[in-house]
Design a protein around this motif. Structure first.
Motif, PDB file in Angstrom:
ATOM      1  N   SER A 123       0.930  -1.371  -0.048  1.00 33.55           N
ATOM      2  CA  SER A 123       0.155   0.063  -0.022  1.00 33.55           C
ATOM      3  C   SER A 123       0.795   1.224  -0.016  1.00 33.55           C
ATOM      4  O   SER A 123       0.364   2.299   0.160  1.00 33.55           O
ATOM      5  N   CYS A 124       2.157   0.895  -0.215  1.00 34.97           N
ATOM      6  CA  CYS A 124       3.021   2.169  -0.147  1.00 34.97           C
ATOM      7  C   CYS A 124       3.090   3.006  -1.339  1.00 34.97           C
ATOM      8  O   CYS A 124       2.610   2.551  -2.236  1.00 34.97           O
ATOM      9  N   TRP A 125       3.503   4.184  -1.379  1.00 26.84           N
ATOM     10  CA  TRP A 125       3.697   4.877  -2.798  1.00 26.84           C
ATOM     11  C   TRP A 125       5.171   4.138  -3.343  1.00 26.84           C
ATOM     12  O   TRP A 125       6.051   3.699  -2.443  1.00 26.84           O
ATOM     13  N   ARG A 147       1.205  -0.734 -11.512  1.00 30.14           N
ATOM     14  CA  ARG A 147      -0.220  -0.837 -11.703  1.00 30.14           C
ATOM     15  C   ARG A 147      -0.923  -2.266 -11.764  1.00 30.14           C
ATOM     16  O   ARG A 147      -1.930  -2.559 -11.034  1.00 30.14           O
ATOM     17  N   ALA A 148      -0.089  -3.010 -12.311  1.00 31.54           N
ATOM     18  CA  ALA A 148      -0.774  -4.510 -12.683  1.00 31.54           C
ATOM     19  C   ALA A 148      -0.745  -5.187 -11.405  1.00 31.54           C
ATOM     20  O   ALA A 148      -1.481  -6.082 -11.345  1.00 31.54           O
ATOM     21  N   ILE A 154       2.094   6.023  -7.503  1.00 27.56           N
ATOM     22  CA  ILE A 154       3.473   6.075  -8.214  1.00 27.56           C
ATOM     23  C   ILE A 154       3.949   7.370  -8.580  1.00 27.56           C
ATOM     24  O   ILE A 154       2.970   8.372  -8.882  1.00 27.56           O
ATOM     25  N   MET A 155       5.062   7.410  -8.276  1.00 24.23           N
ATOM     26  CA  MET A 155       5.687   8.828  -8.708  1.00 24.23           C
ATOM     27  C   MET A 155       6.979   8.359  -9.550  1.00 24.23           C
ATOM     28  O   MET A 155       7.687   7.215  -9.345  1.00 24.23           O
ATOM     29  N   LEU A 156       7.566   9.354 -10.580  1.00 26.87           N
ATOM     30  CA  LEU A 156       8.527   9.120 -11.293  1.00 26.87           C
ATOM     31  C   LEU A 156       9.437  10.189 -11.077  1.00 26.87           C
ATOM     32  O   LEU A 156       9.198  11.145 -11.051  1.00 26.87           O
ATOM     33  N   ILE A 181       2.252  10.289 -18.143  1.00 27.49           N
ATOM     34  CA  ILE A 181       2.062   9.009 -18.011  1.00 27.49           C
ATOM     35  C   ILE A 181       0.869   8.981 -16.695  1.00 27.49           C
ATOM     36  O   ILE A 181       0.233   8.126 -16.553  1.00 27.49           O
ATOM     37  N   GLY A 182       0.633  10.205 -15.993  1.00 31.42           N
ATOM     38  CA  GLY A 182      -0.177  10.287 -15.198  1.00 31.42           C
ATOM     39  C   GLY A 182       0.233   9.980 -13.488  1.00 31.42           C
ATOM     40  O   GLY A 182      -0.550   9.856 -12.776  1.00 31.42           O
TER      41      GLY A 182
END
Length: 268
Positions: A123-125, A147-148, A154-156, A181-182
């Motif tokens: 459940s973490c980022w 995501r799968a 998520i951060m990039l 990418i969102g």
């Protein structure tokens, strides 16, 4: 951790490269927290329990998973801060996820499916650092693996692209590509000045360019900044060549906030 994205107030991920001691981490975290509180910025403390990709085998790697998580748990308890740390292997993930708020996938591991999916099952980022060998659009695949596994937190992070002449180069158009990418996009201002293995058995760097890169990234619209800092940068046990001094943090972030506010006004 509930991460609020504010165009005029970029969040800050900062701390030492590696956990050297609990006392050092508390010193750094307390200082940066004070600066961020003054500027109204969300602050996430970062430090690695293990640096598994050091240039030389003899280099300091950190206290290890068990002792490192004790330090990170203390930062959370004593200062009330969210914390981030690197994970390198899938079996480290469920253990680290019991303590930290953000699991970070190092740039060299950004294509490792099992590691990304293990992070996604928590459940973490998940902060995925873009591999120096990857194009910005390829980060879609990395995010999709997380995501799968059922996790969209998520951060990039952009940390420079390696072209083979002993330095990293930043493509600022790539920041916009990754935003599409969102996911929130972070810019790593200290690793981006790195000279990989530039000192032979360790990496060199040009930390004098970190403020320039930070201001450019904020003007380009990133959501957060990543930086490493230390009270005695040149004697840090990892990434000493790119580390910022604690006294540089406030003027740097203050100028970035001013630019972020101007950018928000312009966008309106």
């Amino acid at each position: 951790m509930d991460l609020q994205i504010n165009p005029a107030r970029p969040f800050v991920i900062a701390g030492p490269c590696v956990i050297e001691s609990a006392e050092l981490c508390l010193t750094i975290a307390s200082h940066v927290k004070s600066v961020c509180d003054k500027l109204g910025l969300t602050y996430i403390f970062k430090a690695s329990f293990d640096k598994a990709n050091r240039s030389a085998n003899a280099s300091f790697r950190g206290p290890g998973l068990t002792d490192g998580l004790v330090v990170l748990a203390r930062i959370k308890k004593d200062l009330g801060l969210p914390v981030l740390t690197d994970v390198h292997e899938p079996d480290q993930v469920p253990v680290a996820a019991k303590v930290v708020d953000i699991l970070q996938v190092p740039a060299f591991l950004a294509r490792q499916t099992d590691l990304l999916m293990a992070c996604g099952h928590t459940s973490c980022w998940v902060n995925i650092k873009k591999g120096q060998f990857m194009s910005p659009q390829e980060m879609t695949n990395a995010a999709d693996k997380v995501r799968a596994a059922g996790n969209s937190r998520i951060m990039l992070t952009e940390r420079g692209t390696f072209f083979g002449y002993n330095r990293l180069v930043n493509d600022f158009t790539g920041l916009d590509v990754m935003k599409k990418i969102g996911c929130p996009v972070v810019f790593d201002i200290t690793h981006s000045t790195q000279q990989p293995a530039g000192l032979g058995s360790s990496s060199g760097g040009n930390p004098q360019y970190s403020p320039l890169l930070a201001r450019a990234a904020i003007a380009a619209g990133v959501d957060g900044l990543f930086l490493e800092c230390h009270p005695d940068p040149r004697n840090a046990k990892s990434d000493a060549a790119t580390m910022l001094g604690l006294d540089a943090v406030e003027p740097l972030l203050k100028s970035c906030v001013q630019i972020a506010e101007l950018r928000k006004q312009w966008e309106q």
